[in-house]
Design an enzyme around this catalytic site. Structure first.
Site, PDB file in Angstrom:
ATOM      1  N   PRO A  86       2.076  -2.428   1.131  1.00  0.00           N
ATOM      2  CA  PRO A  86       2.813  -3.056   0.029  1.00  0.00           C
ATOM      3  C   PRO A  86       2.458  -2.415  -1.301  1.00  0.00           C
ATOM      4  O   PRO A  86       1.298  -2.116  -1.578  1.00  0.00           O
ATOM      5  CB  PRO A  86       2.331  -4.512   0.080  1.00  0.00           C
ATOM      6  CG  PRO A  86       0.966  -4.426   0.692  1.00  0.00           C
ATOM      7  CD  PRO A  86       1.018  -3.295   1.671  1.00  0.00           C
ATOM      8  N   ILE A  87       3.460  -2.185  -2.118  1.00  0.00           N
ATOM      9  CA  ILE A  87       3.264  -1.684  -3.477  1.00  0.00           C
ATOM     10  C   ILE A  87       4.179  -2.468  -4.405  1.00  0.00           C
ATOM     11  O   ILE A  87       5.365  -2.629  -4.129  1.00  0.00           O
ATOM     12  CB  ILE A  87       3.578  -0.180  -3.581  1.00  0.00           C
ATOM     13  CG1 ILE A  87       2.520   0.646  -2.822  1.00  0.00           C
ATOM     14  CG2 ILE A  87       3.640   0.281  -5.034  1.00  0.00           C
ATOM     15  CD1 ILE A  87       2.697   2.142  -2.952  1.00  0.00           C
ATOM     16  N   SER A 115       5.746  -6.474  -0.851  1.00  0.00           N
ATOM     17  CA  SER A 115       4.866  -7.185  -1.776  1.00  0.00           C
ATOM     18  C   SER A 115       5.591  -8.338  -2.454  1.00  0.00           C
ATOM     19  O   SER A 115       6.799  -8.274  -2.709  1.00  0.00           O
ATOM     20  CB  SER A 115       4.349  -6.217  -2.839  1.00  0.00           C
ATOM     21  OG  SER A 115       3.635  -6.907  -3.851  1.00  0.00           O
ATOM     22  N   HIS A 284      -7.760  -1.739  -2.417  1.00  0.00           N
ATOM     23  CA  HIS A 284      -6.568  -1.792  -3.276  1.00  0.00           C
ATOM     24  C   HIS A 284      -6.257  -0.411  -3.859  1.00  0.00           C
ATOM     25  O   HIS A 284      -5.831  -0.278  -5.007  1.00  0.00           O
ATOM     26  CB  HIS A 284      -6.758  -2.807  -4.408  1.00  0.00           C
ATOM     27  CG  HIS A 284      -5.493  -3.483  -4.843  1.00  0.00           C
ATOM     28  ND1 HIS A 284      -5.071  -4.692  -4.340  1.00  0.00           N
ATOM     29  CD2 HIS A 284      -4.538  -3.115  -5.726  1.00  0.00           C
ATOM     30  CE1 HIS A 284      -3.930  -5.034  -4.907  1.00  0.00           C
ATOM     31  NE2 HIS A 284      -3.579  -4.087  -5.754  1.00  0.00           N
ATOM     32  N   ASP A 315      -6.534   0.621   5.030  1.00  0.00           N
ATOM     33  CA  ASP A 315      -5.612   1.173   4.044  1.00  0.00           C
ATOM     34  C   ASP A 315      -6.444   1.850   2.970  1.00  0.00           C
ATOM     35  O   ASP A 315      -7.492   1.339   2.582  1.00  0.00           O
ATOM     36  CB  ASP A 315      -4.785   0.014   3.447  1.00  0.00           C
ATOM     37  CG  ASP A 315      -4.128   0.358   2.127  1.00  0.00           C
ATOM     38  OD1 ASP A 315      -2.915   0.584   2.134  1.00  0.00           O
ATOM     39  OD2 ASP A 315      -4.819   0.370   1.093  1.00  0.00           O
ATOM     40  N   GLY A 317      -6.552   6.022   0.969  1.00  0.00           N
ATOM     41  CA  GLY A 317      -7.043   7.386   1.007  1.00  0.00           C
ATOM     42  C   GLY A 317      -6.444   8.267   2.082  1.00  0.00           C
ATOM     43  O   GLY A 317      -6.719   9.472   2.112  1.00  0.00           O
TER      44      GLY A 317
END
Length: 387
Positions: A86-87, A115, A284, A315, A317
């Site tokens: 989600p962004i 999101s 995050h 989540d 990297g």
């Protein structure tokens, strides 16, 4: 070998290529919002750099019948062990990005997470995915809003709810402050100029419409100005999530429940005690605490202790197929990426989702073949060490 037949545009064979193209296509303020971390961005850098310390050992002479990169998760067989994180404000980076990526995810049978502060609504994403999407919840301050969002998710048969736990305060992000993009975004003279020199982004934005918090629109009074919108956002969400709040959600939500932003033993144990079905180990994207450790390090600390008690995902990297292999070898049952898919959408528009998923699939398949692993279950056996 014809790389074009592998499902991606051979002009952009890496996430780095997509990033360079995206930077040329979108305004600087939008790129900075996507790209930036908090404070000096140390943890943002560590998220990517620490993947390079994970080494794996191929076993070339064993019997080998070919590769199956699919993965079972929450009763569903996905075509690959990765999904789209989600962004918030996806439509700011590229117009209609949420729908572009959601449609591609369904086509390729990988999960897409919407999101709460995304720019497409629950109902619209449900429509374009036939309900095959996950939803990340910023915890509402008011019980009525929380319950209404949960009901909307139930109505469209969303199978997985992801509760975000790692935003007790907003990260101190220098790039956003300089650009005037603290929530909500503000268009100053500099940002208007940056938009003007990106004509395709501007044209697409005018055609699609100014991005808005589509899921939250029904809870807002009409005609809010930017200052009032900021007050609405601050008043509408509890930044700190505790066990009582998660427990109340668990009582109401009968689908799968995932907590995102878990990095410690204590919080993992609490997630198990609360009856969560999974955790996403995440910092995050390096946007909240610069003094924290990288996601891959946190994963290595947690996966061996808890993988038999709860589904452990990660989540942060991941920038290549080999990175996905490294994460799974380190104990992740599934992986998620955010920025790479936004690079794809910003670089290639409507083709960006297909390209980026196809690229990750091709890279991951090649890594599996090189390691001589027939299924992802064999990847942990190839892990050598962390430097």
């Amino acid at each position: 070998m014809s790389y074009g037949q592998l499902g991606f545009d051979p002009r952009y064979p890496s996430i780095g290529d997509l990033k360079k193209k995206a930077k040329k296509r979108i305004p600087k303020f939008a790129f900075d919002y996507l790209e930036g971390g908090c404070n000096e961005e140390v943890n943002l850098s560590k998220n990517e750099r620490d993947f390079h310390d994970v080494e794996m050992m191929p076993q070339y002479l064993q019997n080998y019948a070919g590769v199956d990169i699919s993965a079972e998760l929450f009763g569903h067989r996905y075509d690959a062990p990765f999904g789209i994180s989600p962004i918030g404000l996806q439509g700011l980076m590229w117009p209609n990005a949420s729908e572009i990526l959601a449609k591609a995810a369904v086509k390729h049978n990988v999960p897409f997470i919407l999101s709460t502060v995304g720019t497409s609504s629950i109902e619209r994403i449900a429509e374009v995915t036939s309900g095959k999407f996950w939803f990340q919840l910023y915890h509402p301050a008011k019980t009525e809003m929380r319950d209404d969002i949960l009901q909307r998710l139930k109505d469209v048969e969303c199978p997985v709810l992801v509760v975000l736990v790692d935003v007790p305060s907003f990260g101190f992000r220098y790039r956003e402050i300089k650009a005037g993009l603290s929530m909500p975004p503000k268009m100053n003279i500099r940002n208007v100029f940056q938009s003007a020199i990106r004509p395709q982004w501007s044209f697409e934005t005018l055609t699609t419409g100014i991005p808005e918090f589509a899921t939250l629109k029904k809870y807002m009074e009409k005609g809010l100005d930017m200052g009032q919108l900021g007050q609405f956002m601050n008043a509408s969400f509890d930044k700190r999530v505790d066990m009582n709040k998660i427990s109340a959600i668990r009582d109401k939500w009968k689908g799968k429940l995932v907590l995102k932003g878990i990095v410690s033993d204590q919080d993992t144990e609490k997630a198990i005690a609360l009856g969560a079905d999974g955790i996403i180990v995440s910092n995050h994207g390096g946007r909240q605490i610069d003094a924290g450790e990288s996601s891959i390090r946190s994963l290595g600390n947690l996966s061996g202790k808890y993988k038999d008690k709860i589904t452990v995902m990660m989540d942060g990297g991941i920038r290549s197929g080999p990175d996905i292999a490294r994460a799974i070898a380190s104990g992740a049952e599934f992986t998620f990426m955010g920025r790479p898919f936004m690079y794809g959408a910003a670089a290639l528009g409507k083709q960006g989702g297909d390209h980026t998923i196809g690229l990750f699939k091709a890279q991951f398949k090649q890594a599996m073949e090189q390691l001589c692993c027939e299924t992802i279950a064999g990847l942990p056996g190839t892990l050598i060490k962390y430097k």
